[in-house]
Design a protein around this motif. Structure first.
Motif, PDB file in Angstrom:
ATOM      1  N   ASP A  86       0.822  -1.217   0.000  1.00 55.97           N
ATOM      2  CA  ASP A  86       0.000   0.000   0.000  1.00 55.97           C
ATOM      3  C   ASP A  86       0.856   1.267   0.000  1.00 55.97           C
ATOM      4  O   ASP A  86       0.644   2.175   0.807  1.00 55.97           O
ATOM      5  CB  ASP A  86      -0.866  -0.041   1.286  1.00 55.97           C
ATOM      6  CG  ASP A  86      -2.242   0.553   1.035  1.00 55.97           C
ATOM      7  OD1 ASP A  86      -2.623   0.620  -0.134  1.00 55.97           O
ATOM      8  OD2 ASP A  86      -2.901   0.950   2.019  1.00 55.97           O
ATOM      9  N   GLN A 225      -5.211  -6.965   6.773  1.00 50.15           N
ATOM     10  CA  GLN A 225      -4.699  -5.868   5.946  1.00 50.15           C
ATOM     11  C   GLN A 225      -4.464  -4.611   6.789  1.00 50.15           C
ATOM     12  O   GLN A 225      -3.429  -3.953   6.666  1.00 50.15           O
ATOM     13  CB  GLN A 225      -5.698  -5.580   4.815  1.00 50.15           C
ATOM     14  CG  GLN A 225      -5.030  -5.008   3.599  1.00 50.15           C
ATOM     15  CD  GLN A 225      -5.941  -5.000   2.370  1.00 50.15           C
ATOM     16  OE1 GLN A 225      -6.933  -5.698   2.300  1.00 50.15           O
ATOM     17  NE2 GLN A 225      -5.579  -4.188   1.405  1.00 50.15           N
ATOM     18  N   LYS A 229      -0.666  -2.911   7.896  1.00 44.61           N
ATOM     19  CA  LYS A 229      -0.295  -1.494   7.779  1.00 44.61           C
ATOM     20  C   LYS A 229       0.355  -1.017   9.072  1.00 44.61           C
ATOM     21  O   LYS A 229       1.392  -0.349   9.065  1.00 44.61           O
ATOM     22  CB  LYS A 229      -1.542  -0.638   7.498  1.00 44.61           C
ATOM     23  CG  LYS A 229      -1.914  -0.545   6.045  1.00 44.61           C
ATOM     24  CD  LYS A 229      -3.075   0.430   5.870  1.00 44.61           C
ATOM     25  CE  LYS A 229      -3.917   0.033   4.658  1.00 44.61           C
ATOM     26  NZ  LYS A 229      -5.248   0.623   4.682  1.00 44.61           N
TER      27      LYS A 229
END
Length: 300
Positions: A86, A225, A229
């Motif tokens: 990301d 997810q 992060k």
């Protein structure tokens, strides 16, 4: 809908140098993965998803597709260093993959149903697959996951110390916490683990331990997810940091998002932690074949 089995095999290539030499233990050249897949199919799993390294895909398909074609649906997913980052830059000194929970996250687009996760090179036993399949089909929910709890004494190597996720269950048989003990071994007739300072602590032989056989609802991907992060922000710059499945499970329990059923099994686990373990694995499989638990040739 039948559950899916996710097999973590991205680390195999580095251990074996090439998949051509995946160790054969069964009487007809079967690998440990073959036994897991065979047990999964007969327990009712409908799809097998392999997490592999992209550069070994051709070899991997060559080994498994001829055996599995027509028996079960298969899919292949890659654990790549840049997956799900990301925008986070891969650190220049990072050579190690991001860990088991990242491997699971890489399967996000291949799985839309309750699923189990196993290691590629561990033998889990028929009973474990039956219990897990039953759980995934009838009890798995967005707030109910599971882990197979092995008896510690059935997971010890005779050839050195092992790492084990020691599980503490609450009065309802749900996971209260999981502690990674990195140095567990036989000390005379006792089983002990050692702390970093060398102090020893005894563990009861029947203590439940996780061998990385988990049952998840597909909602685990979204949660993973987000956690990944956070992990990158906190530990992404450490070259050896890893995002492990117990990090995700611990978050799920601590934030009271749900419960993790411990599915107890008396099955004998075995795997090759040390190369000296290999003859024992071969002998154990031969004994199971002789006892009629498995055919002489799994895929004939």
């Amino acid at each position: 809908m039948k559950p899916t089995l996710l097999i973590l095999a991205a680390g195999m290539a580095s251990r074996y140098g090439s998949l051509k030499q995946i160790q054969q233990f069964g009487p007809s050249g079967e690998t440990i993965i073959d036994y897991s897949i065979y047990d999964a199919i007969r327990a009712g799993f409908g799809k097998i998803v392999f997490i592999i390294r992209k550069d070994f895909e051709a070899e991997f398909r060559e080994i498994f597709e001829p055996k599995l074609k027509g028996r079960v649906e298969t899919d292949y997913v890659y654990q790549e260093m840049d997956a799900f980052l990301d925008g986070y830059p891969v650190p220049a000194d990072r050579t190690k993959p991001w860990g088991t929970a990242h491997a699971v996250l890489c399967a996000k687009n291949a799985i839309n149903e309750p699923f189990a996760v196993i290691n590629a090179d561990d033998f889990y036993g028929k009973d474990s697959f039956e219990k897990m399949a039953k759980f995934l089909e009838s009890s798995c929910k967005p707030d109910v996951y599971s882990v197979v709890g092995y008896q510690l004494s059935k997971t010890i190597s005779e050839h050195g110390s092992v790492s084990r996720g020691v599980c503490a269950a609450d009065s309802n048989g749900n996971l209260a916490e999981i502690n990674e003990r990195t140095k567990v071994y036989k000390d005379g007739d006792k089983i002990v683990y050692e702390d970093a300072d060398g102090s020893k602590h005894e563990l009861a032989p029947e203590t439940p331990v996780s061998m990385n056989f988990w049952g998840f609802h597909q909602n685990v991907f979204e949660m993973s997810q987000e956690l990944f992060k956070e992990f990158l922000q906190k530990d992404g710059d450490k070259p050896k940091s890893e995002f492990f499945i117990p990090i995700v499970v611990d978050n799920f329990i601590q934030k009271k998002l749900g419960v993790v059923n411990v599915l107890p099994t008396a099955a004998q686990w075995f795997g090759v932690t040390y190369k000296e373990d290999a003859p024992g694995v071969q002998a154990s499989l031969s004994a199971l074949v002789e006892a009629g638990e498995y055919p002489t040739n799994l895929w004939k």
